[in-house]
Design a protein around this motif. Structure first.
Motif, PDB file in Angstrom:
ATOM      1  N   SER A   1      11.958  17.576  -8.167  1.00 35.21           N
ATOM      2  CA  SER A   1      11.532  17.173  -9.511  1.00 35.21           C
ATOM      3  C   SER A   1      12.034  15.770  -9.862  1.00 35.21           C
ATOM      4  N   GLU A   2      13.322  15.467  -9.538  1.00 38.48           N
ATOM      5  CA  GLU A   2      13.846  14.135  -9.789  1.00 38.48           C
ATOM      6  C   GLU A   2      13.151  13.102  -8.914  1.00 38.48           C
ATOM      7  N   ALA A   3      12.874  13.480  -7.665  1.00 35.26           N
ATOM      8  CA  ALA A   3      12.178  12.565  -6.769  1.00 35.26           C
ATOM      9  C   ALA A   3      10.781  12.261  -7.281  1.00 35.26           C
ATOM     10  N   ARG A   4      10.137  13.264  -7.855  1.00 27.28           N
ATOM     11  CA  ARG A   4       8.784  13.060  -8.390  1.00 27.28           C
ATOM     12  C   ARG A   4       8.803  12.054  -9.535  1.00 27.28           C
ATOM     13  N   GLU A   5       9.773  12.182 -10.429  1.00 24.12           N
ATOM     14  CA  GLU A   5       9.878  11.255 -11.555  1.00 24.12           C
ATOM     15  C   GLU A   5      10.156   9.845 -11.069  1.00 24.12           C
ATOM     16  N   ALA A   6      11.075   9.717 -10.112  1.00 21.16           N
ATOM     17  CA  ALA A   6      11.422   8.401  -9.590  1.00 21.16           C
ATOM     18  C   ALA A   6      10.256   7.780  -8.829  1.00 21.16           C
ATOM     19  N   ALA A   7       9.525   8.585  -8.048  1.00 18.73           N
ATOM     20  CA  ALA A   7       8.386   8.070  -7.289  1.00 18.73           C
ATOM     21  C   ALA A   7       7.312   7.537  -8.226  1.00 18.73           C
ATOM     22  N   ALA A   8       7.087   8.232  -9.331  1.00 18.34           N
ATOM     23  CA  ALA A   8       6.105   7.756 -10.310  1.00 18.34           C
ATOM     24  C   ALA A   8       6.517   6.410 -10.882  1.00 18.34           C
ATOM     25  N   ALA A   9       7.820   6.230 -11.152  1.00 20.78           N
ATOM     26  CA  ALA A   9       8.310   4.962 -11.679  1.00 20.78           C
ATOM     27  C   ALA A   9       8.134   3.835 -10.668  1.00 20.78           C
ATOM     28  N   VAL A  10       8.401   4.124  -9.399  1.00 25.51           N
ATOM     29  CA  VAL A  10       8.238   3.117  -8.341  1.00 25.51           C
ATOM     30  C   VAL A  10       6.759   2.766  -8.164  1.00 25.51           C
ATOM     31  N   ARG A  11       5.908   3.761  -8.252  1.00 31.45           N
ATOM     32  CA  ARG A  11       4.463   3.480  -8.127  1.00 31.45           C
ATOM     33  C   ARG A  11       3.993   2.599  -9.279  1.00 31.45           C
ATOM     34  N   HIS A  12       4.446   2.865 -10.485  1.00 31.72           N
ATOM     35  CA  HIS A  12       4.036   2.053 -11.629  1.00 31.72           C
ATOM     36  C   HIS A  12       4.596   0.634 -11.542  1.00 31.72           C
ATOM     37  N   LEU A  13       5.683   0.460 -10.793  1.00 31.53           N
ATOM     38  CA  LEU A  13       6.226  -0.877 -10.580  1.00 31.53           C
ATOM     39  C   LEU A  13       5.289  -1.725  -9.740  1.00 31.53           C
ATOM     40  N   GLY A  14       4.484  -1.093  -8.874  1.00 33.32           N
ATOM     41  CA  GLY A  14       3.555  -1.877  -8.071  1.00 33.32           C
ATOM     42  C   GLY A  14       3.078  -1.212  -6.797  1.00 33.32           C
ATOM     43  N   ALA A  15       3.789  -0.194  -6.316  1.00 36.07           N
ATOM     44  CA  ALA A  15       3.377   0.460  -5.066  1.00 36.07           C
ATOM     45  C   ALA A  15       2.100   1.262  -5.273  1.00 36.07           C
ATOM     46  N   GLN A  16       1.197   1.184  -4.325  1.00 36.75           N
ATOM     47  CA  GLN A  16      -0.017   1.991  -4.407  1.00 36.75           C
ATOM     48  C   GLN A  16       0.296   3.469  -4.174  1.00 36.75           C
ATOM     49  N   THR A  17       1.173   3.743  -3.204  1.00 35.55           N
ATOM     50  CA  THR A  17       1.603   5.104  -2.886  1.00 35.55           C
ATOM     51  C   THR A  17       3.090   5.077  -2.565  1.00 35.55           C
TER      52      THR A  17
ATOM     53  N   ASP B   1       0.826  -1.216   0.000  1.00 37.39           N
ATOM     54  CA  ASP B   1       0.000   0.000   0.000  1.00 37.39           C
ATOM     55  C   ASP B   1       0.854   1.258   0.000  1.00 37.39           C
ATOM     56  N   VAL B   2       1.958   1.244   0.754  1.00 36.44           N
ATOM     57  CA  VAL B   2       2.845   2.403   0.839  1.00 36.44           C
ATOM     58  C   VAL B   2       4.286   1.918   0.797  1.00 36.44           C
ATOM     59  N   VAL B   3       5.127   2.621   0.028  1.00 39.43           N
ATOM     60  CA  VAL B   3       6.570   2.407   0.040  1.00 39.43           C
ATOM     61  C   VAL B   3       7.218   3.700   0.504  1.00 39.43           C
ATOM     62  N   LYS B   4       8.182   3.600   1.457  1.00 43.10           N
ATOM     63  CA  LYS B   4       8.782   4.798   2.036  1.00 43.10           C
ATOM     64  C   LYS B   4      10.305   4.783   1.866  1.00 43.10           C
ATOM     65  N   PRO B   5      10.819   5.140   0.677  1.00 39.85           N
ATOM     66  CA  PRO B   5      12.268   5.237   0.520  1.00 39.85           C
ATOM     67  C   PRO B   5      12.787   6.612   0.912  1.00 39.85           C
ATOM     68  N   ASN B   6      14.068   6.674   1.298  1.00 39.11           N
ATOM     69  CA  ASN B   6      14.725   7.977   1.385  1.00 39.11           C
ATOM     70  C   ASN B   6      15.316   8.303   0.010  1.00 39.11           C
ATOM     71  N   ALA B   7      16.009   9.430  -0.109  1.00 34.58           N
ATOM     72  CA  ALA B   7      16.492   9.854  -1.416  1.00 34.58           C
ATOM     73  C   ALA B   7      17.468   8.844  -2.012  1.00 34.58           C
ATOM     74  N   ARG B   8      18.367   8.301  -1.186  1.00 34.43           N
ATOM     75  CA  ARG B   8      19.333   7.330  -1.708  1.00 34.43           C
ATOM     76  C   ARG B   8      18.632   6.052  -2.141  1.00 34.43           C
ATOM     77  N   GLU B   9      17.710   5.559  -1.312  1.00 30.70           N
ATOM     78  CA  GLU B   9      16.981   4.342  -1.650  1.00 30.70           C
ATOM     79  C   GLU B   9      16.119   4.533  -2.897  1.00 30.70           C
ATOM     80  N   LEU B  10      15.533   5.725  -3.034  1.00 30.84           N
ATOM     81  CA  LEU B  10      14.741   6.016  -4.224  1.00 30.84           C
ATOM     82  C   LEU B  10      15.627   6.035  -5.468  1.00 30.84           C
ATOM     83  N   SER B  11      16.835   6.588  -5.341  1.00 33.28           N
ATOM     84  CA  SER B  11      17.786   6.576  -6.448  1.00 33.28           C
ATOM     85  C   SER B  11      18.121   5.145  -6.850  1.00 33.28           C
ATOM     86  N   THR B  12      18.349   4.289  -5.854  1.00 36.04           N
ATOM     87  CA  THR B  12      18.671   2.886  -6.135  1.00 36.04           C
ATOM     88  C   THR B  12      17.530   2.184  -6.851  1.00 36.04           C
ATOM     89  N   LEU B  13      16.301   2.382  -6.364  1.00 38.69           N
ATOM     90  CA  LEU B  13      15.137   1.751  -6.989  1.00 38.69           C
ATOM     91  C   LEU B  13      14.948   2.234  -8.419  1.00 38.69           C
TER      92      LEU B  13
END
Length: 315
Positions: free
Chosen positions: A206-222, A179-191
């Motif tokens: 802006s970079e975090a927004r792009e990466a978060a969208a990619a992680v959500r499309h991978l399967g995370a709800q939020t 339902d929720v994934v909570k990465p920090n900036a480094r973990e989000l970069s890795t994902l």
């Protein structure tokens, strides 16, 4: 209740010194021991906030027994599965002249029957859980898809899940649709790097927004990304929100991410609107930075900051 899972629990030892100078001998002014590991810190914070919580995971040896004793002394309910290996220790050296320095042991090797025993206990605990927070690293011997397995079991039981992990286990866990994934900036970069199959670096919102969208499309709800002093960025699918603290809080940032997870877990359990969840998460994270030891918070700072956190919907 909120169930927290810490598969690589630790005994956290914090040494206080005046000045840290590598290659020299130091006189330690203070020594603090705490039951640790990310999920344990989340459980302690939730208990301090008056939320119903149960801490579970794997613990072994004299260190594991000490972890369980410290949880009992703090009044935090626990249902850890015993293993033969010795649970790890983490050592943080906190000095007045700079950022804390940490030393993390890898953790014990977990045998296949021990992992099976934990899964059996976990299935039973899900019966009383509303939310499960899955936090931290996997010790040797636990399959890389361990979090994916736990998320799948929770989904089958109708229990919401929050995942706070890193690297390959996080990637596999996200594909199980938490339902929720909570990465920090480094973990989000890795994902994001794993998803794109090339190295990327998160440099701002802006970079975090792009990466978060990619992680959500991978399967995370939020996806809720913690960006340090820049606050939190949340992509819920319907909304993209940025929550920022009113000021930069200095101190020990070790437990800030765990405080964020605690806030998100209680927000998910209560069904609060996302802006309120993020406001609570930013205030709790900042109050944890102001506290001397990971897994604690400064109530005065929390109350002061909560009213001043700004939450903005991004177009």
């Amino acid at each position: 209740m909120i169930l927290t899972v810490t598969l690589n629990a630790a005994l956290d030892v914090t040494y206080g010194v005046d000045v840290l100078r590598p290659g020299t001998t130091h006189r330690v002014s203070t020594v603090v021991e705490r039951a640790g590991g990310k999920g344990v810190n989340v459980a302690r914070l939730l208990h301090a906030l008056g939320e119903p919580v149960m801490a579970t995971g794997l613990a072994g040896g004299a260190t594991g027994a000490r972890i369980r004793d410290l949880l009992a002394a703090a009044g935090v309910p626990e249902a850890f599965t015993s293993i033969d290996g010795e649970s790890r220790r983490t050592v943080v050296v906190a000095s007045d002249d700079g950022e804390p320095t940490g030393f993390w042991e890898p953790g014990p090797r977990v045998a296949a029957p021990e992992w099976s025993a934990f899964l059996e206990r976990y299935r039973g605990l899900l019966a009383d859980a509303d939310v499960v927070a899955l936090c931290g690293s996997l010790p040797p011997g636990v399959p890389d898809d361990g979090y994916a397995t736990l998320i799948g079991l929770a989904r089958s039981a109708g229990v919401a899940t929050i995942l706070d992990a890193d690297g390959g286990p996080a990637y596999l866990g996200i594909r199980a649709r938490p339902d929720v994934v909570k990465p920090n900036a480094r973990e989000l970069s890795t994902l994001h790097s794993i998803i794109l199959r090339r190295r990327v670096q998160i440099g701002g919102v802006s970079e975090a927004r792009e990466a978060a969208a990619a992680v959500r499309h991978l399967g995370a709800q939020t996806v809720v990304a913690s960006l340090g002093a820049a606050g939190l960025l949340a992509d819920t699918g319907d909304l993209v929100l940025h929550a920022a603290p009113p000021e930069v809080v200095t101190g020990n940032p070790t437990g800030a991410g765990d405080a964020c997870v605690a806030a998100l877990a209680r927000g998910l359990r209560s069904g609060r609107p996302w802006p309120e969840r993020l406001r609570d998460a930013v205030a709790l994270s900042a109050a944890a930075v102001a506290a001397a030891v990971a897994g604690e918070l400064s109530p005065i700072d929390y109350e002061r900051l909560h009213a001043s956190v700004s939450v903005t919907e991004l177009p």
